[in-house]
Design an enzyme around this catalytic site. Structure first.
Site, mmCIF file in Angstrom:
data_model
loop_
_atom_site.group_PDB
_atom_site.id
_atom_site.type_symbol
_atom_site.label_atom_id
_atom_site.label_comp_id
_atom_site.label_asym_id
_atom_site.label_seq_id
_atom_site.Cartn_x
_atom_site.Cartn_y
_atom_site.Cartn_z
ATOM 1 N N ASP A 68 0.723 -1.246 0.143
ATOM 2 C CA ASP A 68 0.220 0.074 0.026
ATOM 3 C C ASP A 68 0.726 1.393 -0.097
ATOM 4 O OD1 ASP A 68 0.928 -0.604 2.614
ATOM 5 O OD2 ASP A 68 -0.899 -0.858 3.595
ATOM 6 N N ASN A 137 -7.480 -2.900 14.450
ATOM 7 C CA ASN A 137 -9.042 -3.308 13.721
ATOM 8 C C ASN A 137 -9.208 -4.532 12.957
ATOM 9 O OD1 ASN A 137 -7.987 -2.317 11.567
ATOM 10 N ND2 ASN A 137 -9.589 -0.372 11.470
ATOM 11 N N HIS A 139 -7.273 -4.975 10.198
ATOM 12 C CA HIS A 139 -7.013 -4.632 8.684
ATOM 13 C C HIS A 139 -5.791 -5.298 8.435
ATOM 14 C CE1 HIS A 139 -4.633 -0.534 9.583
ATOM 15 N NE2 HIS A 139 -3.732 -1.457 9.698
ATOM 16 N N GLU A 144 -10.047 -2.118 5.243
ATOM 17 C CA GLU A 144 -10.215 -1.925 6.594
ATOM 18 C C GLU A 144 -11.792 -2.484 6.820
ATOM 19 O OE1 GLU A 144 -9.062 -0.011 8.773
ATOM 20 O OE2 GLU A 144 -8.017 2.048 7.800
#
Ligand code: F6R
Length: 252
Positions: A68, A137, A139, A144
């Site tokens: 990313d 979380n 990810h 996400e």
């Protein structure tokens, strides 16, 4: 197969994960490595560099594709993932920089950039080993909670919790870019081997939920339970809420 390695601490975790990556490079010198940024892989990159300096590793034929990149940050920006990769690994080993790939967050046509990135991975013959960190979380990359498992490389809006977590590396929260390009879960799932590393007590609940919980887009990493060859290397702290007793466990 899902294998879980429990490391004593971050140093041992980094060494074990680096060992797995070196095995991949030794078995296939022209392999394609999928790489990650963040805090978790820094020790791995240091260890790989050390083995390269000793003459034990050769990156000359290796290609890489990073997961990313933030939208709007160029390679010269110290917060960009391209800058991170150059300084933490690429500039320190004998990899050909032309064989290293990070999505271009400055592309004029961002959608086009996403399509070309998927195409590039395809042309390279796919990813042999994908290294991943794990977000608080759940990810992976910047996929996400709530993202479809079907996506290839795409543009994402970062969640408030990711902006919070990543603001530690910026001067202020306002400086954290709001959007990023990320490889999708479909791309990640197509890698031959997925190597996920997690360290620290703050990852303990999400490690448990990701690998012992139900598979759901609400915990993106949980999809990895369906991967044919997943290796998790985590330290004792990150595994402190998970039901593992041995240093090496095969889940299935
Ligand atoms: C980084 C990435 C992220 C991180 C994750 C964990 O390229 O894609 O998914 O792996 O946010 O970050 P750290 O390792 O800093 O806890």
């Amino acid at each position: 197969m899902i294998s879980i390695y429990k490391a004593k601490d971050y140093k041992e975790l980094s060494r074990k994960a680096a060992n797995i990556i070196s095995a991949q490079i030794i078995m296939k010198p022209s392999c394609v490595l999928g790489l990650a940024t963040g805090t978790s892989p820094i020790g791995i990159y240091n260890q790989l560099t050390e083995w390269y300096e000793k003459g034990d590793l050769d990156f000359s034929e290796v290609s890489t594709v990073n997961l990313d990149e933030y939208i709007g940050l160029d390679a010269a920006n110290p917060q960009s993932y391209r800058y991170f990769m150059n300084t933490n690994l690429f500039d320190r080993v004998n990899i050909d920089i032309h064989n290293t790939n990070v999505p271009n967050g400055m592309a004029e046509d961002l959608e086009g950039e996403c399509d070309s990135y998927d195409n590039l991975i395809h042309v390279l013959g796919g990813i042999d080993l994908q290294l991943l960190g794990l977000g608080h979380n759940g990810h992976i990359g910047f996929n996400e909670p709530g993202e479809s498992f079907e996506k290839g490389t795409h543009i994402v809006d970062l969640s408030p919790s990711t902006i919070d977590a990543n603001s530690r590396l910026f001067e202020s929260k306002e400086d954290v870019p709001r959007r990023a390009i990320t490889m999708g879960i479909r791309t990640i799932m197509q890698a031959g081997i997925v190597l996920l590393v997690a360290s620290g007590k703050d990852k303990a609940y999400i490690v448990r939920d990701a690998f012992w919980g139900k598979i759901s887009p609400e915990v993106p990493a949980s999809v990895l339970q369906l991967h044919k060859n997943l290796i998790v290397v985590a330290d004792e702290d990150a595994l402190s809420k998970s039901p593992v007793t041995d240093n090496y466990t095969v889940l299935r």
